[in-house]
Scaffold this active site. Structure first.
Site, short mmCIF file in Angstrom:
data_model
loop_
_atom_site.label_atom_id
_atom_site.label_comp_id
_atom_site.label_asym_id
_atom_site.label_seq_id
_atom_site.Cartn_x
_atom_site.Cartn_y
_atom_site.Cartn_z
N ASP A 52 -5.71 -13.43 1.26
CA ASP A 52 -6.26 -12.07 1.42
C ASP A 52 -7.79 -12.15 1.49
OD1 ASP A 52 -6.15 -9.33 1.82
OD2 ASP A 52 -5.86 -8.81 -0.28
N HIS A 75 0.86 -1.19 0.00
CA HIS A 75 0.00 0.00 0.00
C HIS A 75 0.89 1.23 0.00
CE1 HIS A 75 -3.90 -2.03 0.45
NE2 HIS A 75 -3.26 -2.91 1.19
#
Ligand code: ZN
Length: 379
Positions: free
Chosen positions: A270, A187
């Site tokens: 995930d 990120h």
């Protein structure tokens, strides 16, 4: 309760598949080659249990729900072959993050009856870039020393995802590394150089480094700007998390990664709470999610984690032509090494009896966590 178990089939050992009889209690006791097998045993594959270093939820439960959500996801994923996992937090208001970590600590204290071994949490954010949130809600913040200290005092974080370009990131990374936490880059809008500097900083402490869902929420790789993905692909110590659900990575991007780093790549789910519940409306980090044809998205189309289980991740790679011994390593051995785990990740005498049994159709038939049967369907 463990009882002695003895299974016959193709055993995926570190040296490759062997027709053998695998016997275990809580630990693996023996692997006896039997010569060529025939009949039913020929089509039975015995693999080391899968290790998921990045999983938010499943079966309706989410790490952010606290203890009950974590128990639910650990049970759900265990039925798909995951025997060890790191419940993963979302970027959220700080008290919610702390509360989720306390939930994981409570689960670790007692274990999960009928579930995977929960060995710690993955702190995904909030120390991430506001410009690469992906499906994380905008509660990102700087890795201030007092926040890092508060998290580390809980003693539950085993992996962290952070953006190297944030002020204070190197110092925070050093603190995590000193506590034995695997430091992941993700990120992020960092440059190649910023990413490389953080990886080097952590490696000097002896801690492990990783790329969080490589290529997702970090941009790509180009000729003059290799970016975080280029740094992670080429740094010799960086483990690479991959989501092989058919949505997050193009097959060619996957091929590039597995050619460059077969010893450093590892599969993650995930997965979000909707996993195992079919298509419909769900939630991630307080945001509305729609699941359609196995793809989870926020309004606007951003991918919102996955509804993947690791057995499906395995079948997806086999369908692309990758050999089972390689795929097994990506699910177990490499993941174990990325967390510094030496008691699991391979089928080897003396290690934990974390065992997955696949039938001829490559579906999970039996699962043992530390020798305890979690799923026992007839072969
Ligand atoms: Zn995630």
């Amino acid at each position: 309760m463990t009882r002695p178990v003895s299974l016959h089939g193709q055993v995926l050992t570190p040296d490759g598949p062997v027709a053998a009889r695998l016997s275990f209690g809580a630990l693996i006791e023996s692997i006896e080659p039997t010569g060529p097998v025939s009949g039913a045993a020929q089509a039975v594959y015995l693999l080391p249990g899968f290790i998921d270093t990045h999983v938010h939820g499943g079966g309706g439960g989410d790490t952010m729900d606290g203890e009950a959500g974590t128990r639910q996801l650990a049970r759900t994923h265990a039925r798909h072959g995951t025997t060890t996992l790191l419940p993963t937090t979302m970027t959220a208001p700080w008290p919610q993050v702390i509360s989720a970590l306390r939930g994981v600590a409570a689960v670790m204290a007692t274990g999960v009856d009928g579930g995977a071994d929960v060995i710690g949490a993955h702190l995904e954010g909030p120390f991430i870039s506001p410009d690469r949130l992906g499906a994380q809600a905008p509660f990102d913040c700087l890795p201030l020393p007092e926040l890092v200290a508060e998290v580390l005092a809980l003693g539950v974080v085993r992996a962290v995802t952070m953006a190297p370009e944030l002020p204070g990131a190197l110092e925070a990374a050093r603190s995590f590394a000193a506590a034995g936490v695997r430091v992941g880059v993700g990120h992020t809008t960092a440059s190649f150089e910023q990413t490389w500097a953080l990886l080097e900083e952590v490696r000097q402490t002896g801690a492990e480094v990783a790329g969080t869902h490589l290529f997702n929420a970090m941009g790509g790789l180009s000729g003059r700007q290799p970016g975080p993905a280029g740094a992670l692909l080429t740094h010799p110590a960086a483990y690479l998390e991959l989501i092989t659900d058919g949505h997050h990575l193009h097959p060619a991007t996957l091929a590039l990664t597995l050619t460059a780093a077969p010893e450093r790549a590892l599969l993650i789910s995930d997965a979000i709470r909707a996993t195992g519940l079919g298509d419909g409306a769900s939630e991630l980090g307080g945001q509305a999610v729609t699941v359609l044809n196995g793809k989870a998205t926020l309004q606007g189309g951003t991918l919102a984690g996955s509804v993947l289980t690791l057995d499906l991740a395995l079948r997806n790679l086999l369908a692309l032509g990758y050999p089972l011994p390689l795929v097994s390593r990506l699910l177990s051995e490499n993941s174990a090494r990325s967390l510094g785990l030496t008691d699991r990740g391979r089928l080897e005498v003396g290690l934990r009896a974390d065992v997955v049994v696949l039938g001829a159709d490559l579906r999970v038939r039996q699962v043992y966590v530390g020798g305890v049967a979690i799923l026992e369907e007839p072969l």
